[in-house]
Write a protein that holds these residues in place. Structure first.
Motif, PDB file in Angstrom:
ATOM      1  N   GLY A  56      15.776 -11.305 -11.949  1.00 31.72           N
ATOM      2  CA  GLY A  56      16.272 -12.403 -11.123  1.00 31.72           C
ATOM      3  C   GLY A  56      17.696 -12.137 -10.656  1.00 31.72           C
ATOM      4  O   GLY A  56      18.582 -12.903 -10.955  1.00 31.72           O
ATOM      5  N   GLY A  57      17.942 -11.076  -9.937  1.00 31.99           N
ATOM      6  CA  GLY A  57      16.894 -10.185  -9.446  1.00 31.99           C
ATOM      7  C   GLY A  57      17.368  -8.748  -9.395  1.00 31.99           C
ATOM      8  O   GLY A  57      18.443  -8.390  -9.835  1.00 31.99           O
ATOM      9  N   ILE A  58      16.506  -7.971  -8.746  1.00 32.54           N
ATOM     10  CA  ILE A  58      16.857  -6.614  -8.332  1.00 32.54           C
ATOM     11  C   ILE A  58      17.536  -6.718  -6.962  1.00 32.54           C
ATOM     12  O   ILE A  58      16.989  -7.322  -6.038  1.00 32.54           O
ATOM     13  N   MET A  59      18.723  -6.126  -6.828  1.00 32.44           N
ATOM     14  CA  MET A  59      19.437  -6.144  -5.547  1.00 32.44           C
ATOM     15  C   MET A  59      18.931  -4.977  -4.708  1.00 32.44           C
ATOM     16  O   MET A  59      19.368  -3.835  -4.850  1.00 32.44           O
TER      17      MET A  59
ATOM     18  N   PRO B 131      13.032   1.251  -1.908  1.00 29.40           N
ATOM     19  CA  PRO B 131      11.868   0.427  -2.244  1.00 29.40           C
ATOM     20  C   PRO B 131      10.818   1.165  -3.068  1.00 29.40           C
ATOM     21  O   PRO B 131      10.203   0.574  -3.957  1.00 29.40           O
ATOM     22  N   LEU B 132      10.599   2.439  -2.789  1.00 26.05           N
ATOM     23  CA  LEU B 132       9.607   3.193  -3.555  1.00 26.05           C
ATOM     24  C   LEU B 132       9.979   3.251  -5.033  1.00 26.05           C
ATOM     25  O   LEU B 132       9.115   3.081  -5.906  1.00 26.05           O
TER      26      LEU B 132
ATOM     27  N   VAL C 208      11.898  -5.182   2.024  1.00 27.17           N
ATOM     28  CA  VAL C 208      10.980  -6.027   1.265  1.00 27.17           C
ATOM     29  C   VAL C 208       9.544  -5.752   1.685  1.00 27.17           C
ATOM     30  O   VAL C 208       8.644  -5.601   0.837  1.00 27.17           O
ATOM     31  N   GLN C 209       9.308  -5.666   2.983  1.00 26.13           N
ATOM     32  CA  GLN C 209       7.952  -5.411   3.464  1.00 26.13           C
ATOM     33  C   GLN C 209       7.461  -4.032   3.040  1.00 26.13           C
ATOM     34  O   GLN C 209       6.286  -3.859   2.695  1.00 26.13           O
ATOM     35  N   GLU C 210       8.344  -3.045   3.058  1.00 24.46           N
ATOM     36  CA  GLU C 210       7.964  -1.716   2.577  1.00 24.46           C
ATOM     37  C   GLU C 210       7.587  -1.764   1.102  1.00 24.46           C
ATOM     38  O   GLU C 210       6.577  -1.180   0.680  1.00 24.46           O
ATOM     39  N   LEU C 211       8.376  -2.481   0.318  1.00 22.42           N
ATOM     40  CA  LEU C 211       8.097  -2.606  -1.112  1.00 22.42           C
ATOM     41  C   LEU C 211       6.772  -3.309  -1.359  1.00 22.42           C
ATOM     42  O   LEU C 211       5.955  -2.874  -2.183  1.00 22.42           O
ATOM     43  N   LEU C 212       6.532  -4.401  -0.630  1.00 21.72           N
ATOM     44  CA  LEU C 212       5.256  -5.104  -0.784  1.00 21.72           C
ATOM     45  C   LEU C 212       4.079  -4.181  -0.462  1.00 21.72           C
ATOM     46  O   LEU C 212       3.036  -4.233  -1.125  1.00 21.72           O
ATOM     47  N   ALA C 213       4.244  -3.333   0.544  1.00 19.21           N
ATOM     48  CA  ALA C 213       3.154  -2.428   0.938  1.00 19.21           C
ATOM     49  C   ALA C 213       2.832  -1.433  -0.174  1.00 19.21           C
ATOM     50  O   ALA C 213       1.671  -1.044  -0.349  1.00 19.21           O
ATOM     51  N   TYR C 214       3.833  -1.034  -0.948  1.00 12.61           N
ATOM     52  CA  TYR C 214       3.576  -0.084  -2.038  1.00 12.61           C
ATOM     53  C   TYR C 214       2.724  -0.692  -3.139  1.00 12.61           C
ATOM     54  O   TYR C 214       2.074   0.046  -3.898  1.00 12.61           O
ATOM     55  N   PHE C 215       2.712  -2.028  -3.249  1.00 14.30           N
ATOM     56  CA  PHE C 215       1.876  -2.676  -4.256  1.00 14.30           C
ATOM     57  C   PHE C 215       0.445  -2.906  -3.775  1.00 14.30           C
ATOM     58  O   PHE C 215      -0.415  -3.305  -4.565  1.00 14.30           O
ATOM     59  N   GLU C 216       0.182  -2.679  -2.498  1.00 13.94           N
ATOM     60  CA  GLU C 216      -1.178  -2.792  -1.983  1.00 13.94           C
ATOM     61  C   GLU C 216      -2.005  -1.592  -2.434  1.00 13.94           C
ATOM     62  O   GLU C 216      -1.453  -0.528  -2.742  1.00 13.94           O
TER      63      GLU C 216
ATOM     64  N   VAL D 155       2.611   8.440   1.278  1.00 15.52           N
ATOM     65  CA  VAL D 155       3.486   8.101   0.154  1.00 15.52           C
ATOM     66  C   VAL D 155       2.899   6.893  -0.565  1.00 15.52           C
ATOM     67  O   VAL D 155       2.579   5.883   0.066  1.00 15.52           O
ATOM     68  N   ARG D 156       2.752   7.000  -1.842  1.00 14.57           N
ATOM     69  CA  ARG D 156       2.243   5.872  -2.624  1.00 14.57           C
ATOM     70  C   ARG D 156       3.052   5.744  -3.902  1.00 14.57           C
ATOM     71  O   ARG D 156       3.654   6.714  -4.379  1.00 14.57           O
ATOM     72  N   ALA D 157       3.084   4.533  -4.447  1.00 16.54           N
ATOM     73  CA  ALA D 157       3.761   4.289  -5.707  1.00 16.54           C
ATOM     74  C   ALA D 157       2.800   4.561  -6.844  1.00 16.54           C
ATOM     75  O   ALA D 157       1.729   3.951  -6.923  1.00 16.54           O
ATOM     76  N   VAL D 158       3.183   5.474  -7.727  1.00 13.08           N
ATOM     77  CA  VAL D 158       2.349   5.842  -8.869  1.00 13.08           C
ATOM     78  C   VAL D 158       3.201   5.764 -10.132  1.00 13.08           C
ATOM     79  O   VAL D 158       4.070   6.613 -10.344  1.00 13.08           O
ATOM     80  N   PRO D 159       2.976   4.726 -10.971  1.00 11.08           N
ATOM     81  CA  PRO D 159       2.082   3.587 -10.756  1.00 11.08           C
ATOM     82  C   PRO D 159       2.720   2.549  -9.840  1.00 11.08           C
ATOM     83  O   PRO D 159       3.917   2.598  -9.580  1.00 11.08           O
TER      84      PRO D 159
END
Length: 330
Positions: free
Chosen positions: A75-78, A84-85, A134-142, A150-154
């Motif tokens: 609360g929170g990450i700046m 974002p990755l 923020v939108q880039e970060l949200l996309a990595y959780f999809e 590029v994907r977030a693992v995990p």
């Protein structure tokens, strides 16, 4: 009754160490879990001797690993301080280790002074790209798509609730547009609270993540056996704010008997304005203050913070607040 949660900055008090602050945070989180608080959030700050939560994701892992059921988050990450990755990977890791218990709140402030912000960001100069980040970060959780470079693992395909934090209309507008829950920093910057809440609720667009607006408000609550003792304990927070505004952030100071001898009239005005969303007193005073705050602002949740010097008295404050919460719910 609305849920109550805990905001912790892992305070380092005078005469103590970060190691002791981390032990105190885990102890407080375990207490909060037993008392029925919903979330335990930690905040990212840098270059501040009295705040030990700079490596926020690491500390979240420590707290989550030492508890069982309470949600733990940032609360929170700046986000301007990070790629974002990397944030997606960190919180994808946390959510894999502690499924169903990790929250990610995102802010666009640096959480520090300008020289430290430059040291953190290195080649990144501003927070103007926060909505896109923020939108880039949200996309990595999809869920990852075939051929995705590029994907977030995990991280990919993992459910990590994302919140937008803010103290202005900017965050309210972004949270509403993206259909995300919103946490307002009313515990230290309440001026725009009413307008931001109204904007968020009015302009909210339902999303796959959230069907209707959900707003959490921060509030300082210091509870003690008497009003006088609570007011004395609250002088720790007041001194900390004055010291920060004087450009002298340091370790968290002990309470003093007479705050009027510590601040100037101008400093008093500024601190009281910043800490306007505070409830300080015995159980009766806290009950009346919280009931009035909830009735006026109608938050969906409350995030309670208490910068109390002595750990045992900080624990006691949260115990008294939990009892008040239960009384209000009955």
């Amino acid at each position: 009754m609305i849920p109550f949660s805990v905001l912790d900055l892992a305070p380092v008090t005078q005469g103590s160490t970060p190691a002791q602050a981390f032990a105190n945070s885990l102890d407080l989180a375990r207490l909060a879990e037993r008392l029925g608080y919903r979330r335990y959030w930690l905040a990212e700050h840098h270059n501040m001797p009295g705040i030990a939560s700079a490596a926020t994701a690491v500390l979240i892992g420590h707290i989550a690993g030492g508890t069982s059921t309470i949600r733990v988050g940032a609360g929170g990450i700046m986000l301007p301080n990070h790629a974002p990755l990397q944030v997606a990977e960190q919180f994808g890791t946390l959510a894999s280790l502690y499924p169903g218990r990790i929250d990610l709140g995102l802010g666009r402030a640096p959480g520090t002074d300008q020289p430290t912000a430059r040291a953190l960001r290195r080649y990144y100069e501003s927070a103007d790209a926060f909505p896109e980040d923020v939108q880039e970060l949200l996309a990595y959780f999809e869920p990852a798509q075939p051929g995705q470079p590029v994907r977030a693992v995990p991280g990919a395909g993992i459910d990590v609730p994302v919140w937008i934090l803010g103290s202005s209309l900017f965050g309210a507008r972004l949270a509403a547009a993206l259909g995300l829950p919103y946490a307002f920093a009313s515990h230290f910057a309440p001026d725009a609270m009413d307008e931001a809440l109204a904007l968020y609720r009015r302009d909210f667009r339902p999303s796959d993540r959230l069907a209707k607006p959900h707003a959490m408000l921060g509030i300082n609550v210091v509870a003690a056996e008497t009003d006088a003792e609570a007011r004395r304990l609250f002088t720790t927070q007041q001194q900390s704010f004055i010291n920060l505004r004087r450009g002298m952030p340091g370790l968290i100071p002990p309470p003093i008997d007479d705050i009027e001898t510590y601040w100037t009239p101008t400093e008093k005005f500024g601190v009281e304005r910043a800490l306007a969303c505070s409830v300080v007193g015995d159980s009766r005073s806290v009950r009346e203050g919280l009931a009035a705050f909830i009735a006026r602002h109608r938050p969906d949740e409350l995030m309670v913070t208490a910068n109390v010097f002595e750990h045992g008295l900080r624990r006691r404050s949260y115990e008294l607040v939990a009892a008040v919460r239960d009384e209000l719910a009955s």
